[in-house]
Design a protein around this motif. Structure first.
Motif, PDB file in Angstrom:
ATOM      1  N   ARG A   4     -37.856   4.264 -30.373  1.00  0.00           N
ATOM      2  CA  ARG A   4     -37.838   2.814 -30.547  1.00  0.00           C
ATOM      3  C   ARG A   4     -37.013   2.189 -29.429  1.00  0.00           C
ATOM      4  O   ARG A   4     -36.092   2.798 -28.900  1.00  0.00           O
ATOM      5  CB  ARG A   4     -37.312   2.407 -31.914  1.00  0.00           C
ATOM      6  CG  ARG A   4     -35.901   2.829 -32.168  1.00  0.00           C
ATOM      7  CD  ARG A   4     -35.490   2.563 -33.598  1.00  0.00           C
ATOM      8  NE  ARG A   4     -34.102   2.961 -33.734  1.00  0.00           N
ATOM      9  CZ  ARG A   4     -33.182   2.255 -34.335  1.00  0.00           C
ATOM     10  NH1 ARG A   4     -33.482   1.127 -34.911  1.00  0.00           N
ATOM     11  NH2 ARG A   4     -31.942   2.675 -34.374  1.00  0.00           N
ATOM     12  N   ILE A   6     -34.950  -1.303 -28.810  1.00  0.00           N
ATOM     13  CA  ILE A   6     -34.426  -2.483 -29.498  1.00  0.00           C
ATOM     14  C   ILE A   6     -34.324  -3.644 -28.518  1.00  0.00           C
ATOM     15  O   ILE A   6     -33.773  -3.507 -27.422  1.00  0.00           O
ATOM     16  CB  ILE A   6     -33.058  -2.179 -30.134  1.00  0.00           C
ATOM     17  CG1 ILE A   6     -33.228  -1.083 -31.193  1.00  0.00           C
ATOM     18  CG2 ILE A   6     -32.448  -3.440 -30.738  1.00  0.00           C
ATOM     19  CD1 ILE A   6     -31.944  -0.564 -31.780  1.00  0.00           C
ATOM     20  N   GLU A  96     -38.603  -2.624 -31.197  1.00  0.00           N
ATOM     21  CA  GLU A  96     -38.071  -3.060 -32.488  1.00  0.00           C
ATOM     22  C   GLU A  96     -37.302  -4.351 -32.228  1.00  0.00           C
ATOM     23  O   GLU A  96     -36.387  -4.378 -31.409  1.00  0.00           O
ATOM     24  CB  GLU A  96     -37.147  -2.001 -33.077  1.00  0.00           C
ATOM     25  CG  GLU A  96     -36.598  -2.376 -34.432  1.00  0.00           C
ATOM     26  CD  GLU A  96     -35.744  -1.270 -35.025  1.00  0.00           C
ATOM     27  OE1 GLU A  96     -34.660  -1.611 -35.538  1.00  0.00           O
ATOM     28  OE2 GLU A  96     -36.150  -0.103 -34.960  1.00  0.00           O
TER      29      GLU A  96
END
Length: 104
Positions: A4, A6, A96
């Motif tokens: 992921r 961020i 994300e």
């Protein structure tokens, strides 16, 4: 790329982000199709749009990948363009979003 990525985005954009990411996935599909056709003008146009929009929404990595895609297109390097399109889609799939309070 990590599982992921961020990205902090202004909470005022929270209603727009899901649609934005959906449209960017569609843009990558259009880029892949244009690469297959050798349509470098279309690739460049879409990459340029992504480059501007990515920065506007706070997706700096998206902007950098699109900038590199523009450069690959200017060299008519289909292999590099295809690699960058995959990287862009991978980024979109792993991003994300963390919404941050508006600075108003």
């Amino acid at each position: 790329m990590p599982d992921r990525v961020i990205v902090e985005v202004d909470e005022g954009l929270s209603d727009l982000i899901p649609g934005f990411l959906t449209h960017k996935r569609a843009d990558v599909a259009a880029i892949v199709d244009a690469i297959a056709r050798g349509d470098y003008a279309e690739i460049a146009a879409i990459a340029h749009q992504i480059k501007g929009e990515g920065g506007s929404y706070g997706f700096d990595t998206m902007t950098e990948l699109a900038r590199s895609l523009e450069f690959a297109t200017s060299r008519r390097d289909a292999s590099a363009a295809a690699t960058l399109a995959r990287q862009l889609l991978n980024y979109i799939d792993h991003v994300e979003i963390v919404f941050q309070p508006s600075g108003d």
